[in-house]
Design a protein around this motif. Structure first.
Motif, PDB file in Angstrom:
ATOM      1  N   TYR A  63     -17.031 -19.719 -11.661  1.00 39.63           N
ATOM      2  CA  TYR A  63     -17.742 -19.729 -12.934  1.00 39.63           C
ATOM      3  C   TYR A  63     -17.387 -20.972 -13.733  1.00 39.63           C
ATOM      4  CZ  TYR A  63     -17.887 -14.700 -11.884  1.00 39.63           C
ATOM      5  OH  TYR A  63     -18.049 -13.487 -11.279  1.00 39.63           O
ATOM      6  N   SER A  64     -18.356 -21.450 -14.541  1.00 36.50           N
ATOM      7  CA  SER A  64     -18.026 -22.534 -15.466  1.00 36.50           C
ATOM      8  C   SER A  64     -17.209 -21.942 -16.607  1.00 36.50           C
ATOM      9  CB  SER A  64     -19.305 -23.158 -16.023  1.00 36.50           C
ATOM     10  OG  SER A  64     -19.986 -22.226 -16.840  1.00 36.50           O
ATOM     11  N   ALA A  65     -16.455 -22.790 -17.301  1.00 35.82           N
ATOM     12  CA  ALA A  65     -15.686 -22.327 -18.466  1.00 35.82           C
ATOM     13  C   ALA A  65     -16.635 -21.738 -19.505  1.00 35.82           C
ATOM     14  CB  ALA A  65     -14.869 -23.480 -19.054  1.00 35.82           C
ATOM     15  N   GLU A  66     -17.832 -22.325 -19.618  1.00 32.09           N
ATOM     16  CA  GLU A  66     -18.816 -21.832 -20.590  1.00 32.09           C
ATOM     17  C   GLU A  66     -19.259 -20.415 -20.230  1.00 32.09           C
ATOM     18  OE1 GLU A  66     -18.977 -24.845 -19.116  1.00 32.09           O
ATOM     19  OE2 GLU A  66     -18.388 -25.996 -20.877  1.00 32.09           O
ATOM     20  N   ALA A  67     -19.468 -20.163 -18.944  1.00 36.34           N
ATOM     21  CA  ALA A  67     -19.905 -18.832 -18.513  1.00 36.34           C
ATOM     22  C   ALA A  67     -18.815 -17.801 -18.815  1.00 36.34           C
ATOM     23  CB  ALA A  67     -20.246 -18.847 -17.032  1.00 36.34           C
ATOM     24  N   ILE A  68     -17.558 -18.151 -18.527  1.00 37.36           N
ATOM     25  CA  ILE A  68     -16.463 -17.215 -18.787  1.00 37.36           C
ATOM     26  C   ILE A  68     -16.350 -16.954 -20.294  1.00 37.36           C
ATOM     27  CG2 ILE A  68     -13.984 -16.813 -18.565  1.00 37.36           C
ATOM     28  CD1 ILE A  68     -14.043 -18.667 -16.081  1.00 37.36           C
ATOM     29  N   THR A  69     -16.491 -18.024 -21.086  1.00 36.57           N
ATOM     30  CA  THR A  69     -16.443 -17.873 -22.547  1.00 36.57           C
ATOM     31  C   THR A  69     -17.506 -16.877 -23.008  1.00 36.57           C
ATOM     32  OG1 THR A  69     -15.692 -20.152 -22.765  1.00 36.57           O
ATOM     33  CG2 THR A  69     -16.607 -19.126 -24.744  1.00 36.57           C
ATOM     34  N   GLY A  70     -18.706 -16.989 -22.458  1.00 36.99           N
ATOM     35  CA  GLY A  70     -19.794 -16.075 -22.827  1.00 36.99           C
ATOM     36  C   GLY A  70     -19.482 -14.639 -22.432  1.00 36.99           C
ATOM     37  N   ILE A  71     -18.908 -14.452 -21.236  1.00 43.29           N
ATOM     38  CA  ILE A  71     -18.551 -13.098 -20.793  1.00 43.29           C
ATOM     39  C   ILE A  71     -17.511 -12.513 -21.738  1.00 43.29           C
ATOM     40  CG2 ILE A  71     -17.407 -11.764 -18.977  1.00 43.29           C
ATOM     41  CD1 ILE A  71     -18.631 -13.714 -16.924  1.00 43.29           C
ATOM     42  N   ILE A  72     -16.504 -13.319 -22.113  1.00 40.73           N
ATOM     43  CA  ILE A  72     -15.448 -12.825 -23.000  1.00 40.73           C
ATOM     44  C   ILE A  72     -16.049 -12.438 -24.356  1.00 40.73           C
ATOM     45  CG2 ILE A  72     -13.343 -13.431 -24.256  1.00 40.73           C
ATOM     46  CD1 ILE A  72     -12.612 -15.256 -21.839  1.00 40.73           C
ATOM     47  N   LEU A  73     -16.900 -13.277 -24.901  1.00 38.68           N
ATOM     48  CA  LEU A  73     -17.438 -13.004 -26.246  1.00 38.68           C
ATOM     49  C   LEU A  73     -18.417 -11.839 -26.238  1.00 38.68           C
ATOM     50  CD1 LEU A  73     -18.028 -16.576 -27.697  1.00 38.68           C
ATOM     51  CD2 LEU A  73     -16.286 -14.925 -28.397  1.00 38.68           C
ATOM     52  N   MET A  81     -16.979  -3.750 -19.281  1.00 36.48           N
ATOM     53  CA  MET A  81     -16.486  -4.995 -19.888  1.00 36.48           C
ATOM     54  C   MET A  81     -17.069  -5.154 -21.293  1.00 36.48           C
ATOM     55  SD  MET A  81     -14.779  -7.778 -19.944  1.00 36.48           S
ATOM     56  CE  MET A  81     -14.802  -9.318 -20.872  1.00 36.48           C
ATOM     57  N   PRO A  82     -16.166  -5.011 -22.318  1.00 38.60           N
ATOM     58  CA  PRO A  82     -16.651  -5.111 -23.702  1.00 38.60           C
ATOM     59  C   PRO A  82     -16.759  -6.561 -24.154  1.00 38.60           C
ATOM     60  CG  PRO A  82     -14.296  -4.626 -23.697  1.00 38.60           C
ATOM     61  CD  PRO A  82     -14.715  -4.757 -22.244  1.00 38.60           C
ATOM     62  N   GLY A  83     -17.531  -6.817 -25.194  1.00 35.63           N
ATOM     63  CA  GLY A  83     -17.541  -8.128 -25.834  1.00 35.63           C
ATOM     64  C   GLY A  83     -16.405  -8.198 -26.842  1.00 35.63           C
ATOM     65  N   LEU A  87     -13.105  -9.918 -32.403  1.00 33.12           N
ATOM     66  CA  LEU A  87     -11.679 -10.268 -32.472  1.00 33.12           C
ATOM     67  C   LEU A  87     -11.406 -11.731 -32.186  1.00 33.12           C
ATOM     68  CD1 LEU A  87     -10.072  -7.275 -30.526  1.00 33.12           C
ATOM     69  CD2 LEU A  87      -9.847  -7.780 -32.962  1.00 33.12           C
ATOM     70  N   LEU A  88     -12.289 -12.363 -31.408  1.00 31.74           N
ATOM     71  CA  LEU A  88     -12.036 -13.720 -30.947  1.00 31.74           C
ATOM     72  C   LEU A  88     -13.119 -14.668 -31.433  1.00 31.74           C
ATOM     73  CD1 LEU A  88     -11.139 -12.931 -27.215  1.00 31.74           C
ATOM     74  CD2 LEU A  88      -9.543 -13.277 -29.118  1.00 31.74           C
ATOM     75  N   GLU A  90     -15.148 -18.379 -30.920  1.00 31.04           N
ATOM     76  CA  GLU A  90     -15.612 -19.087 -29.729  1.00 31.04           C
ATOM     77  C   GLU A  90     -14.495 -19.982 -29.178  1.00 31.04           C
ATOM     78  OE1 GLU A  90     -19.538 -20.629 -30.228  1.00 31.04           O
ATOM     79  OE2 GLU A  90     -19.363 -21.851 -28.412  1.00 31.04           O
ATOM     80  N   GLU A  91     -13.716 -20.586 -30.095  1.00 32.71           N
ATOM     81  CA  GLU A  91     -12.619 -21.460 -29.657  1.00 32.71           C
ATOM     82  C   GLU A  91     -11.542 -20.641 -28.938  1.00 32.71           C
ATOM     83  OE1 GLU A  91     -13.857 -21.584 -32.873  1.00 32.71           O
ATOM     84  OE2 GLU A  91     -15.105 -23.285 -32.303  1.00 32.71           O
ATOM     85  N   ASP A  92     -11.254 -19.439 -29.467  1.00 30.13           N
ATOM     86  CA  ASP A  92     -10.277 -18.557 -28.815  1.00 30.13           C
ATOM     87  C   ASP A  92     -10.743 -18.240 -27.389  1.00 30.13           C
ATOM     88  OD1 ASP A  92      -8.777 -18.297 -31.185  1.00 30.13           O
ATOM     89  OD2 ASP A  92      -9.678 -16.374 -31.728  1.00 30.13           O
ATOM     90  N   ALA A  93     -11.999 -17.816 -27.288  1.00 26.59           N
ATOM     91  CA  ALA A  93     -12.538 -17.401 -25.981  1.00 26.59           C
ATOM     92  C   ALA A  93     -12.567 -18.580 -25.011  1.00 26.59           C
ATOM     93  CB  ALA A  93     -13.933 -16.802 -26.156  1.00 26.59           C
ATOM     94  N   ALA A  94     -12.928 -19.763 -25.526  1.00 25.53           N
ATOM     95  CA  ALA A  94     -12.972 -20.948 -24.672  1.00 25.53           C
ATOM     96  C   ALA A  94     -11.565 -21.286 -24.174  1.00 25.53           C
ATOM     97  CB  ALA A  94     -13.571 -22.133 -25.431  1.00 25.53           C
ATOM     98  N   TRP A  95     -10.583 -21.087 -25.041  1.00 30.12           N
ATOM     99  CA  TRP A  95      -9.194 -21.376 -24.644  1.00 30.12           C
ATOM    100  C   TRP A  95      -8.754 -20.409 -23.540  1.00 30.12           C
ATOM    101  CZ3 TRP A  95      -4.417 -18.894 -24.753  1.00 30.12           C
ATOM    102  CH2 TRP A  95      -3.316 -19.726 -24.521  1.00 30.12           C
ATOM    103  N   ILE A  96      -9.056 -19.116 -23.732  1.00 31.95           N
ATOM    104  CA  ILE A  96      -8.707 -18.129 -22.701  1.00 31.95           C
ATOM    105  C   ILE A  96      -9.401 -18.476 -21.391  1.00 31.95           C
ATOM    106  CG2 ILE A  96      -8.950 -15.703 -21.985  1.00 31.95           C
ATOM    107  CD1 ILE A  96      -8.577 -14.898 -24.913  1.00 31.95           C
TER     108      ILE A  96
END
Ligand code: HEC
Length: 108
Positions: A63-73, A81-83, A87-88, A90-96
């Protein structure tokens, strides 16, 4: 000036929004804890998989980092899998997402 020129200028103006700084060291430590405690409750304490799949780099590299960020958010609709956008940031999610792709965590 043509329409294209204007849209180019507008795009340039928006760029800083997408290049926001990564979370500071204290927030990074909080996010690392969240990753292993909260995400780990479903993805396994060492993120090797549980109710949710493994989050180790071997799997995340597809996955791209962008795709993972979207899944996390926003989560994966129709699954457990919750959004996390309440709590996070976009910068937090991108970092994770970066941690997951590169396995930088200090907690493993
Ligand atoms: C309540 C359980 C639960 C929690 C908590 C949870 N997840 Fe998930 N997650 C899942 C499930 C189930 C899936 C698989 C969804 C599917 O079937 O596509 C998933 C999928 C994912 C995926 C896509 C993996 C893949 O290869 O398809 C990522 C990335 C992910 N989660 C990251 C996280 C992160 C980061 C957190 C913490 C911020 C988190 N998850 C918290 C249950 C959870």
């Amino acid at each position: 000036m043509t329409y294209r020129h204007w849209s180019f200028l507008i795009t340039l103006g928006l760029l800083p929004l997408f290049a926001a700084a990564e979370p500071g060291p204290n927030r990074q430590a909080e996010l690392d804890t969240l990753l292993y405690q909260d995400c780990g409750s479903c993805h396994g304490m060492t993120l090797r998989g549980g109710l949710g799949p493994s989050l180790l780099p071997e799997r995340m590299e597809r996955y791209s980092a962008e795709a993972i960020t979207g899944i996390i958010l926003y989560g994966v609709p129709g699954t457990a899998m919750p959004g996390w956008s309440d709590l996070l940031t976009e910068e937090d999610a991108a970092w994770i997402a970066e941690q997951l792709k590169h396995d930088n965590s200090t907690l493993r």
